[in-house]
Design a protein around this motif. Sequence first.
Motif, PDB file in Angstrom:
ATOM      1  N   PRO A 259     -30.909   8.088 -77.412  1.00 36.64           N
ATOM      2  CA  PRO A 259     -29.529   8.420 -77.797  1.00 36.64           C
ATOM      3  C   PRO A 259     -28.891   9.454 -76.876  1.00 36.64           C
ATOM      4  O   PRO A 259     -27.662   9.488 -76.739  1.00 36.64           O
ATOM      5  CB  PRO A 259     -29.691   8.962 -79.223  1.00 36.64           C
ATOM      6  CG  PRO A 259     -30.922   8.279 -79.745  1.00 36.64           C
ATOM      7  CD  PRO A 259     -31.841   8.203 -78.551  1.00 36.64           C
TER       8      PRO A 259
ATOM      9  N   VAL B 239     -21.597   6.798 -79.148  1.00 33.47           N
ATOM     10  CA  VAL B 239     -22.387   7.558 -80.119  1.00 33.47           C
ATOM     11  C   VAL B 239     -21.820   7.422 -81.525  1.00 33.47           C
ATOM     12  O   VAL B 239     -22.507   7.731 -82.504  1.00 33.47           O
ATOM     13  CB  VAL B 239     -22.481   9.051 -79.732  1.00 33.47           C
ATOM     14  CG1 VAL B 239     -23.138   9.205 -78.376  1.00 33.47           C
ATOM     15  CG2 VAL B 239     -21.109   9.728 -79.767  1.00 33.47           C
ATOM     16  N   HIS B 240     -20.580   6.963 -81.642  1.00 28.94           N
ATOM     17  CA  HIS B 240     -19.942   6.812 -82.946  1.00 28.94           C
ATOM     18  C   HIS B 240     -20.038   5.377 -83.474  1.00 28.94           C
ATOM     19  O   HIS B 240     -19.506   5.072 -84.541  1.00 28.94           O
ATOM     20  CB  HIS B 240     -18.472   7.237 -82.865  1.00 28.94           C
ATOM     21  CG  HIS B 240     -18.304   8.656 -82.408  1.00 28.94           C
ATOM     22  ND1 HIS B 240     -18.456   9.736 -83.247  1.00 28.94           N
ATOM     23  CD2 HIS B 240     -18.013   9.165 -81.171  1.00 28.94           C
ATOM     24  CE1 HIS B 240     -18.263  10.861 -82.566  1.00 28.94           C
ATOM     25  NE2 HIS B 240     -17.995  10.537 -81.307  1.00 28.94           N
TER      26      HIS B 240
ATOM     27  N   PRO C 249     -22.242   2.352 -85.058  1.00 27.80           N
ATOM     28  CA  PRO C 249     -23.476   2.271 -85.849  1.00 27.80           C
ATOM     29  C   PRO C 249     -24.671   1.684 -85.119  1.00 27.80           C
ATOM     30  O   PRO C 249     -25.814   2.096 -85.364  1.00 27.80           O
ATOM     31  CB  PRO C 249     -23.065   1.408 -87.036  1.00 27.80           C
ATOM     32  CG  PRO C 249     -21.610   1.722 -87.228  1.00 27.80           C
ATOM     33  CD  PRO C 249     -21.070   1.864 -85.835  1.00 27.80           C
TER      34      PRO C 249
ATOM     35  N   GLN D 268     -26.796   4.337 -83.376  1.00 29.51           N
ATOM     36  CA  GLN D 268     -27.070   5.534 -84.162  1.00 29.51           C
ATOM     37  C   GLN D 268     -28.409   5.439 -84.891  1.00 29.51           C
ATOM     38  O   GLN D 268     -28.806   4.370 -85.371  1.00 29.51           O
ATOM     39  CB  GLN D 268     -25.959   5.762 -85.194  1.00 29.51           C
ATOM     40  CG  GLN D 268     -24.604   6.080 -84.591  1.00 29.51           C
ATOM     41  CD  GLN D 268     -23.511   6.193 -85.643  1.00 29.51           C
ATOM     42  OE1 GLN D 268     -23.598   5.615 -86.713  1.00 29.51           O
ATOM     43  NE2 GLN D 268     -22.461   6.951 -85.327  1.00 29.51           N
ATOM     44  N   GLY D 269     -29.097   6.584 -85.002  1.00 27.98           N
ATOM     45  CA  GLY D 269     -30.268   6.728 -85.843  1.00 27.98           C
ATOM     46  C   GLY D 269     -31.322   5.652 -85.687  1.00 27.98           C
ATOM     47  O   GLY D 269     -31.693   5.242 -84.583  1.00 27.98           O
TER      48      GLY D 269
END
Length: 351
Positions: A242, A250-251, A253, A256-257
Motif C-alpha cells: 500500500p 488509496v481511497h 476499496p 485498501q486493507g
Amino acid sequence: MCFVRPIVTCSSEIRAHKKIKMKNRKLGTNGPLVSAIGLGCMGMSGVYGQSDDATSIATIERALELGHNFLDTADFYRTGHNEEVVGRAIRGKRDKAFLSVKTGMMLAPGPNGSMTIGPVNGHPDYIRNAVLYSLQRLKTDYIDLYTPARVDPNVPVEDTIGALADLVQKGIIRYIGLSEAAAPTIRRAAAVHPITALQIEYSLWSRDIEAEVLPTIRELGIGLVAYSPLSRGFLSGEIRTPDDLKDNRVHMPRFQGENFYKNLELVEKIKALAAEKNCTPSQLALAWVLAGGEDIIAIPGTKRIAYLEENIAAENVQLTPKDLESIDAIMPAGIVSGTRYPETFMKLLNR
C-alpha cells in the motif's frame, strides 16, 4: 447469456517496439478505423501522482508516430489542463489523431489525495457550452468522439443525445459516445441517434459488463472502449505494498486493507503466467482485453514513453485457448475483492 472468447494463436516476439505491427479496429458499425490500443491521457494531469507537461506531450507525440491515434481526454481532468496538453501535442498533427473527449462531470482535489465529485450534468445547454470550450483548449474545429462521462439522472438521456446529434449535424463532433451506462439507457440513447462507442471500465478486474451491457452493445453495433484495462496499474505487477500508492488510489476499496493483499495474490499468479509467455503482466492483461473481440478498443493510460511502448507491444501477444482458460481460472468474473470506487462514485455507474 454466456460470454465466449474467440480462439487465437500463440506468438512471443512482443517486447521491442520495432517489432510492433500496429493494428486498427473499427469503432462500432458506424465508426472509423482506430488503433486497437489507444492512450488514456488522464494521468497527465496529476491524477496518479505528479506529471510533467513536456514528458506528457512527448508521449502523445510518440503514440501518433507509432500510429496509435486514439487519444482519450476530458474537460474535467484538472479543469481543462488535460485538453490543453493534448492540444499542444497534436498541433500540426491533427489529421493523425482521433480525439475522444468526455464531458459532464465535476472533479476536484479532496483531502489527503482524494477526489471529490460534483453533480453530473447532461443538460443540452451545458453540453453545447462545454464543447465550445473543449474546441478552444484543444485548438481544433471538431471532436471525433464526444461522450457524456456519466448519465445524468435528472435529464432524460434522449435530451442529452438530442443535443449531441445536433452537434453532429453541425460538424462540431463526428461521433457520439456513452460512458458507464446501463443496458436500458443505451437502448434509449441509440433510438435517438446511432451511438458509436461505450466507454466503460473493463479488465481482468472488472468484468461486470459481460452479463448484460456487452451483449447489448454488440446487438446494437456499438464499439467498446475499455478504460483502466490495467486496473489503475495494479495488473502491472509493480505495486507491491500500500505504501507504493501515494495518490487517489488509496481511497479506492480495491487498494485498501485486506482487499489489497487478496488482490495482490491474484496479480502474482498473472505475473507467473506472463513470464511463461515471455511478456510483462501489463501486456498479458491488455492482450486478454483485446482477445475479447474485434469490437474492443483498449485505452491504457500512461504519461511516459517507455510504458506507452510496452503497452502497445501487447498487440503482438497472442493468447491460445489454453492461455485464456488459465487466465480465467486465476481471475474469473467477480473474484476481485472490493468495489471499483468509493460508494459516492459507485452511485454514478450503471445508470
